[in-house]
Motif scaffolding. Structure first.
Motif, PDB file in Angstrom:
ATOM      1  N   LEU A 180     -12.852   4.421   2.678  1.00 45.18           N
ATOM      2  CA  LEU A 180     -13.478   5.709   2.990  1.00 45.18           C
ATOM      3  C   LEU A 180     -14.291   5.641   4.281  1.00 45.18           C
ATOM      4  N   VAL A 181     -14.713   4.455   4.665  1.00 39.91           N
ATOM      5  CA  VAL A 181     -15.473   4.306   5.910  1.00 39.91           C
ATOM      6  C   VAL A 181     -14.555   4.641   7.083  1.00 39.91           C
ATOM      7  N   PRO A 182     -14.907   5.604   7.927  1.00 39.30           N
ATOM      8  CA  PRO A 182     -13.998   6.062   8.999  1.00 39.30           C
ATOM      9  C   PRO A 182     -14.032   5.160  10.239  1.00 39.30           C
ATOM     10  N   LEU A 183     -13.831   3.857  10.035  1.00 39.92           N
ATOM     11  CA  LEU A 183     -13.754   2.908  11.156  1.00 39.92           C
ATOM     12  C   LEU A 183     -12.480   2.093  10.995  1.00 39.92           C
ATOM     13  N   GLU A 184     -11.608   2.199  11.979  1.00 37.92           N
ATOM     14  CA  GLU A 184     -10.306   1.548  11.868  1.00 37.92           C
ATOM     15  C   GLU A 184     -10.433   0.036  11.822  1.00 37.92           C
ATOM     16  N   ILE A 185     -11.308  -0.535  12.634  1.00 36.19           N
ATOM     17  CA  ILE A 185     -11.462  -1.986  12.637  1.00 36.19           C
ATOM     18  C   ILE A 185     -12.009  -2.473  11.297  1.00 36.19           C
ATOM     19  N   PHE A 186     -12.910  -1.671  10.703  1.00 36.58           N
ATOM     20  CA  PHE A 186     -13.457  -2.028   9.390  1.00 36.58           C
ATOM     21  C   PHE A 186     -12.362  -2.001   8.332  1.00 36.58           C
ATOM     22  N   ARG A 187     -11.460  -1.048   8.397  1.00 34.98           N
ATOM     23  CA  ARG A 187     -10.360  -0.977   7.435  1.00 34.98           C
ATOM     24  C   ARG A 187      -9.419  -2.165   7.582  1.00 34.98           C
ATOM     25  N   TRP A 188      -9.182  -2.614   8.799  1.00 34.41           N
ATOM     26  CA  TRP A 188      -8.347  -3.790   9.016  1.00 34.41           C
ATOM     27  C   TRP A 188      -9.001  -5.034   8.415  1.00 34.41           C
ATOM     28  N   VAL A 189     -10.292  -5.163   8.585  1.00 38.19           N
ATOM     29  CA  VAL A 189     -11.010  -6.315   8.018  1.00 38.19           C
ATOM     30  C   VAL A 189     -10.961  -6.291   6.493  1.00 38.19           C
ATOM     31  N   VAL A 190     -11.180  -5.129   5.919  1.00 37.53           N
ATOM     32  CA  VAL A 190     -11.156  -5.004   4.458  1.00 37.53           C
ATOM     33  C   VAL A 190      -9.775  -5.338   3.907  1.00 37.53           C
ATOM     34  N   ALA A 191      -8.739  -4.800   4.530  1.00 40.07           N
ATOM     35  CA  ALA A 191      -7.376  -5.086   4.077  1.00 40.07           C
ATOM     36  C   ALA A 191      -7.044  -6.568   4.235  1.00 40.07           C
ATOM     37  N   GLY A 192      -7.493  -7.184   5.326  1.00 41.18           N
ATOM     38  CA  GLY A 192      -7.219  -8.603   5.539  1.00 41.18           C
ATOM     39  C   GLY A 192      -7.932  -9.488   4.529  1.00 41.18           C
ATOM     40  N   VAL A 193      -9.199  -9.216   4.270  1.00 44.40           N
ATOM     41  CA  VAL A 193      -9.955 -10.017   3.301  1.00 44.40           C
ATOM     42  C   VAL A 193      -9.368  -9.859   1.900  1.00 44.40           C
ATOM     43  N   ALA A 194      -9.029  -8.632   1.513  1.00 48.02           N
ATOM     44  CA  ALA A 194      -8.440  -8.407   0.193  1.00 48.02           C
ATOM     45  C   ALA A 194      -7.101  -9.120   0.058  1.00 48.02           C
ATOM     46  N   GLY A 195      -6.276  -9.054   1.100  1.00 48.70           N
ATOM     47  CA  GLY A 195      -4.994  -9.742   1.062  1.00 48.70           C
ATOM     48  C   GLY A 195      -5.147 -11.252   0.972  1.00 48.70           C
ATOM     49  N   PHE A 196      -6.119 -11.810   1.714  1.00 49.03           N
ATOM     50  CA  PHE A 196      -6.343 -13.257   1.674  1.00 49.03           C
ATOM     51  C   PHE A 196      -6.835 -13.703   0.301  1.00 49.03           C
TER      52      PHE A 196
ATOM     53  N   GLY B 123       5.502 -19.438   0.679  1.00 44.86           N
ATOM     54  CA  GLY B 123       6.194 -18.159   0.552  1.00 44.86           C
ATOM     55  C   GLY B 123       5.448 -17.189  -0.346  1.00 44.86           C
ATOM     56  N   ILE B 124       4.872 -17.695  -1.441  1.00 38.43           N
ATOM     57  CA  ILE B 124       4.077 -16.847  -2.333  1.00 38.43           C
ATOM     58  C   ILE B 124       2.854 -16.301  -1.599  1.00 38.43           C
ATOM     59  N   PHE B 125       2.190 -17.160  -0.830  1.00 33.01           N
ATOM     60  CA  PHE B 125       0.998 -16.758  -0.093  1.00 33.01           C
ATOM     61  C   PHE B 125       1.322 -15.692   0.949  1.00 33.01           C
ATOM     62  N   LEU B 126       2.394 -15.913   1.711  1.00 33.66           N
ATOM     63  CA  LEU B 126       2.759 -14.963   2.766  1.00 33.66           C
ATOM     64  C   LEU B 126       3.238 -13.632   2.195  1.00 33.66           C
ATOM     65  N   LEU B 127       3.912 -13.676   1.060  1.00 34.88           N
ATOM     66  CA  LEU B 127       4.385 -12.430   0.452  1.00 34.88           C
ATOM     67  C   LEU B 127       3.208 -11.570  -0.007  1.00 34.88           C
ATOM     68  N   GLN B 128       2.170 -12.208  -0.508  1.00 28.08           N
ATOM     69  CA  GLN B 128       0.995 -11.451  -0.929  1.00 28.08           C
ATOM     70  C   GLN B 128       0.260 -10.861   0.279  1.00 28.08           C
ATOM     71  N   LEU B 129       0.231 -11.612   1.396  1.00 26.55           N
ATOM     72  CA  LEU B 129      -0.349 -11.070   2.627  1.00 26.55           C
ATOM     73  C   LEU B 129       0.464  -9.896   3.149  1.00 26.55           C
ATOM     74  N   ALA B 130       1.790  -9.971   2.997  1.00 24.05           N
ATOM     75  CA  ALA B 130       2.647  -8.865   3.425  1.00 24.05           C
ATOM     76  C   ALA B 130       2.348  -7.599   2.627  1.00 24.05           C
ATOM     77  N   LEU B 131       2.035  -7.768   1.345  1.00 19.17           N
ATOM     78  CA  LEU B 131       1.664  -6.608   0.531  1.00 19.17           C
ATOM     79  C   LEU B 131       0.394  -5.952   1.076  1.00 19.17           C
ATOM     80  N   ALA B 132      -0.589  -6.771   1.452  1.00 25.80           N
ATOM     81  CA  ALA B 132      -1.824  -6.216   2.015  1.00 25.80           C
ATOM     82  C   ALA B 132      -1.554  -5.496   3.337  1.00 25.80           C
ATOM     83  N   PHE B 133      -0.641  -6.022   4.128  1.00 23.72           N
ATOM     84  CA  PHE B 133      -0.295  -5.382   5.403  1.00 23.72           C
ATOM     85  C   PHE B 133       0.364  -4.026   5.169  1.00 23.72           C
ATOM     86  N   VAL B 134       1.245  -3.957   4.189  1.00 24.65           N
ATOM     87  CA  VAL B 134       1.905  -2.688   3.858  1.00 24.65           C
ATOM     88  C   VAL B 134       0.885  -1.667   3.353  1.00 24.65           C
ATOM     89  N   LEU B 135      -0.065  -2.129   2.532  1.00 24.33           N
ATOM     90  CA  LEU B 135      -1.096  -1.217   2.045  1.00 24.33           C
ATOM     91  C   LEU B 135      -1.963  -0.698   3.187  1.00 24.33           C
TER      92      LEU B 135
END
Length: 280
Positions: A216-232, A259-271
């Protein structure tokens, strides 16, 4: 015979022939054999129906056998997959159990989730986690796009596709990926239970619920960080809990875990691209 009825005595009739005389049978004795009325059927039954008769040996009584500790009939073979009773044990968990497993999914470096769920994996938590993700993704995504359109004074229309797309993504991912991984591990002689994998992947998605709320925070860089941390966090949770088991697959265990690790990161990227991004 005389009387008002005008009956005629048989003595007055002229009968032809003679009636044979019936000899006197004399004294007739009837003997009864002893019977034990407390035993039924008798042990020495005679006739066509004997004690050896019974149902054919090939009669299948699978559907009439109750399950151990249960009053419900137990189905056998592939029929168990279509029986609701066979899935009941995977939904028999307490709220404390679900909360404890959610807590473990948010601290991925503990590497103890598989040990805690080895004897009682559940599907209750994964089902409601995916359902909650669909609701949160649809509601927050709709709200964010609505606010963005209103701030730019543009007309907004509700997009129902976000609900169907979220349902297909989360339900599909948490079902298809564990099944494929089950087949791969079985091929490399390191089989893992399909229910255990469904349970692990289901709880691994919980971290995306607070991540979607933070979008909900309207900052694109913040959304990228949140998605990256959640995916990791999600990828580390799955990979670390499967690492010890997959090591028995031989020298290729590292490739499987990677492969399992990268596939889960790919899911976060798609989200991030489809749910964390607001386009007007």
């Amino acid at each position: 015979m005389s009387g008002g009825g005008k009956y005629t005595s048989i003595d007055n009739q002229k009968l032809q022939g003679s009636v044979p005389a019936v000899p006197d049978p004399g004294h007739v004795s009837v003997q009864f054999t002893d019977s034990n009325l407390q035993t039924f059927p008798p042990s020495g039954a005679q006739g066509k129906i004997s004690s050896a008769s019974g149902p054919p040996r090939d009669v299948d009584d699978t559907f009439s056998k109750p399950a151990s500790g249960s009053d419900e009939p137990q189905s056998g073979g592939w029929f168990r997959a279509f029986s609701i009773a066979s899935y009941k044990q995977y939904f028999d968990v307490d709220t404390s159990d679900v909360l404890e497993r959610i807590k473990d999914s948010l601290i991925p470096f503990r590497d103890s989730f598989n040990e805690k769920t080895s004897t009682n994996p559940d599907l209750y938590g994964p089902f409601w986690i995916c359902t909650t993700l669909i609701f949160v993704a649809a509601s927050i995504g709709t709200f964010v796009t609505y606010i963005a359109h209103k701030l730019k004074h543009k007309e907004w229309e509700y997009d129902i596709k976000i609900v169907t797309w979220s349902a297909a993504l989360f339900y599909g991912y948490v079902t298809v990926v564990p099944i494929l991984l089950h087949v791969i591990l079985k091929y490399f002689s390191a089989p893992s239970g399909i229910v255990h994998l469904l349970c692990l992947y289901g709880y691994s998605l919980f971290v995306f619920i607070p991540a979607l709320c933070l979008s909900l925070v309207p900052l694109e860089i913040f959304r990228w960080v949140v998605a990256g941390v959640a995916g990791f966090m999600s990828a580390s949770f799955v990979a670390l809990n499967l690492r010890a088991h997959i090591k028995s697959a031989g020298e290729r265990w590292f490739l499987i875990v990677a492969g399992i690790f990268l596939l889960q990161l790919a899911l976060a990227f798609v989200l991030k691209l489809y749910l964390f991004t607001v386009t007007v």
